[in-house]
Design a protein around this motif. Structure first.
Motif, short mmCIF file in Angstrom:
data_model
loop_
_atom_site.label_atom_id
_atom_site.label_comp_id
_atom_site.label_asym_id
_atom_site.label_seq_id
_atom_site.Cartn_x
_atom_site.Cartn_y
_atom_site.Cartn_z
N ALA A 158 0.82 -1.21 0.00
CA ALA A 158 0.00 0.00 0.00
C ALA A 158 0.86 1.27 0.00
O ALA A 158 0.33 2.37 -0.02
N GLY A 159 2.19 1.09 0.03
CA GLY A 159 3.09 2.24 0.01
C GLY A 159 3.19 2.95 1.35
O GLY A 159 3.49 4.14 1.40
N LEU A 160 2.92 2.23 2.43
CA LEU A 160 2.91 2.84 3.75
C LEU A 160 4.12 2.49 4.60
O LEU A 160 4.05 2.59 5.82
N THR A 161 5.20 2.10 3.98
CA THR A 161 6.41 1.82 4.74
C THR A 161 7.51 2.75 4.24
O THR A 161 7.50 3.19 3.10
N LYS A 162 8.42 3.02 5.12
CA LYS A 162 9.56 3.86 4.74
C LYS A 162 10.69 2.93 4.35
O LYS A 162 10.97 1.94 5.05
N PRO A 163 11.37 3.22 3.26
CA PRO A 163 12.49 2.37 2.88
C PRO A 163 13.61 2.46 3.90
O PRO A 163 13.87 3.53 4.47
N LYS A 164 14.21 1.33 4.16
CA LYS A 164 15.34 1.31 5.07
C LYS A 164 16.56 1.80 4.31
O LYS A 164 16.56 1.86 3.09
#
Length: 78
Positions: free
Chosen positions: A66-72
């Motif tokens: 859903a595009g709700l994570t921040k890339p590490k």
């Protein structure tokens, strides 16, 4: 049981099983939408995973899709 009766019974069983799978898919999609909504309203992933029957990895995949994570950051060795 005649061949026709056996075929009819098998098709009826198939239709019932297919309906259960469709219902299951609808319920899974509803849960995924609720997970996404909970995250968008500010709930932390750990709060969400405590409420659902999925492990943290599955919750993370739903949120990532859903595009709700921040890339590490960059991975070691990359």
């Amino acid at each position: 049981m005649t061949d026709d009766a056996a075929k009819d019974a098998a098709m009826a069983r198939l239709r019932r099983a297919a309906a259960r799978v469709r219902k299951h898919e609808e319920e899974r999609n509803e849960l995924a939408a609720a997970i996404i909504e909970a995250r968008r309203t500010g709930n932390r992933p750990t709060e969400i995973q405590d409420e659902v029957p999925y492990d943290r990895n599955h919750v993370g995949r739903i949120l990532k899709n859903a595009g709700l994570t921040k890339p590490k950051g960059a991975r070691a060795g990359s």
